[in-house]
Design an enzyme around this catalytic site. Structure first.
Site, short mmCIF file in Angstrom:
data_model
loop_
_atom_site.label_atom_id
_atom_site.label_comp_id
_atom_site.label_asym_id
_atom_site.label_seq_id
_atom_site.Cartn_x
_atom_site.Cartn_y
_atom_site.Cartn_z
N TYR A 195 -5.51 6.49 -8.98
CA TYR A 195 -6.72 5.74 -8.65
C TYR A 195 -7.94 6.30 -9.39
CZ TYR A 195 -4.24 3.34 -4.88
OH TYR A 195 -3.35 2.57 -4.16
N CYS B 197 0.82 -1.21 0.00
CA CYS B 197 0.00 0.00 0.00
C CYS B 197 0.85 1.26 0.00
CB CYS B 197 -0.90 -0.01 1.23
SG CYS B 197 -1.79 1.52 1.52
#
Length: 334
Positions: free
Chosen positions: A175, A44
């Site tokens: 994203y 992440c």
């Protein structure tokens, strides 16, 4: 588990737990060595920031770190890297357990990084942006000798300004492109991302770091996205105008940081690729993880020294990571 927004633009849920761990304990959680555990996944980018800042500031002995595996399901991150599938300090199988221990009806995202209160087993906060700033400001009594000033007061306004547009256009921008559900939303995010990368290239062409002549919080935040750009964002998220290696200034800047102690030694390219390509099945239905790209070029000379700058200011580099926190050699730049 679906990630793409079929109606168009991706909007990140930013409802994080705002509780803070502070020197004065005003939220009920005072800074105490050994009391808290930082839960991360090396996959992440948001958690990677906390890993880097913890390393640079030398907080390993006062703030332990639990590492979740690279993949998860709708119920949250799991500790499948540990021998019995449980975090050895918290004794839990899923990070979700720490959230539900504090909020039994918790209905928001179970995200990393997360700070957990070890005595109670309850999550304190998952506010990734504030966590790293507090490691710099609130945990200062426990910084190692020679720790760099990542968020110096005189540069704070400029760092905050850069962090805002780097987050909106780059960190979250990839994203927005990858999880867009319409052509229009995707192209809007795509152009916004590369317009910002072009501006950052222009800035970094004449200065080694984003703010001032030393590494700051701003560099940490941009680096974790750049490190993932070619392995996942270029293909998986369709951010494919250029690869990072085709953007000379940003590629040299990223290599400079990668080769700086505390940055590249936190990057696990295997976990990164497994997470994105396996978890996001609505984008990659087969779950096949690409074999490439080649990564040895991260270790090539970057030539950024000619711009001057002092990576750690008046401080010193951190020492090597402990064996328990060392990324396997086969997972790095080889």
């Amino acid at each position: 588990m679906a990630y793409v927004n079929p109606s168009g633009e991706f909007n990140r849920d930013q409802r994080y737990i705002p509780t803070r761990i502070t020197a004065d304990g005003r939220d009920g959680y005072p800074v105490e060595p050994g009391r808290y555990r930082l839960i991360v996944s090396r996959a992440c980018p948001w958690a990677n920031r906390a890993i880097i800042v913890r390393r640079l500031l030398g907080l390993e002995d006062v703030l332990s770190m639990g590492i979740a595996g690279p993949t998860h399901d709708e119920r949250s991150w799991t500790f499948d890297l540990d021998p019995d599938g449980r975090d050895p300090v918290l004794g839990i199988e899923r990070l979700q357990e720490a959230f539900l221990a504090r909020y039994p009806d918790y209905d928001k995202g179970i995200t990393v990084p997360a700070m957990v209160d070890v005595p109670t087993g309850q999550v304190v906060t998952n506010d990734f942006s504030q966590i790293t700033l507090d490691l710099s400001l609130e945990w200062s009594a426990h910084h190692r000798p020679g720790a760099p000033a990542l968020y110096p007061e005189e540069l704070r306004a400029e760092i905050d300004k850069i962090n805002r547009f780097v987050f909106s256009d780059v960190n979250n921008g990839v994203y927005r492109a990858g999880f867009a559900g319409t052509q229009e939303a995707y192209e809007k995010a795509y152009h916004r991302l590369f317009d910002r990368l072009d501006k950052l290239s222009g800035l970094l062409e004449t200065q080694r770091y984003l703010v001032g002549d030393t590494i700051t919080e701003a560099d940490v935040r941009l680096f974790t996205t750049l490190a993932r750009f070619d392995p996942v964002y270029h293909g998986h998220f369709k951010c494919n105008r250029n690869k990072l290696i085709e953007m000379p200034v940003l590629w040299a800047y990223a290599r400079d940081l990668f080769q700086t102690p505390g940055f590249g030694d936190t990057i696990d390219f295997v976990h990164i690729k497994q997470h994105y390509y396996v978890v996001h099945r609505d984008i990659n239905p087969t779950g096949i993880v690409p074999a490439g790209p080649l990564l040895a070029n991260w270790l090539e000379p970057h030539g950024r020294e000619k711009l001057g700058g002092r990576p750690f200011g008046d401080g010193t580099p951190p020492g090597p990571p402990s064996p328990a926190e060392t990324v396997p050699a086969a997972h790095g730049a080889i």
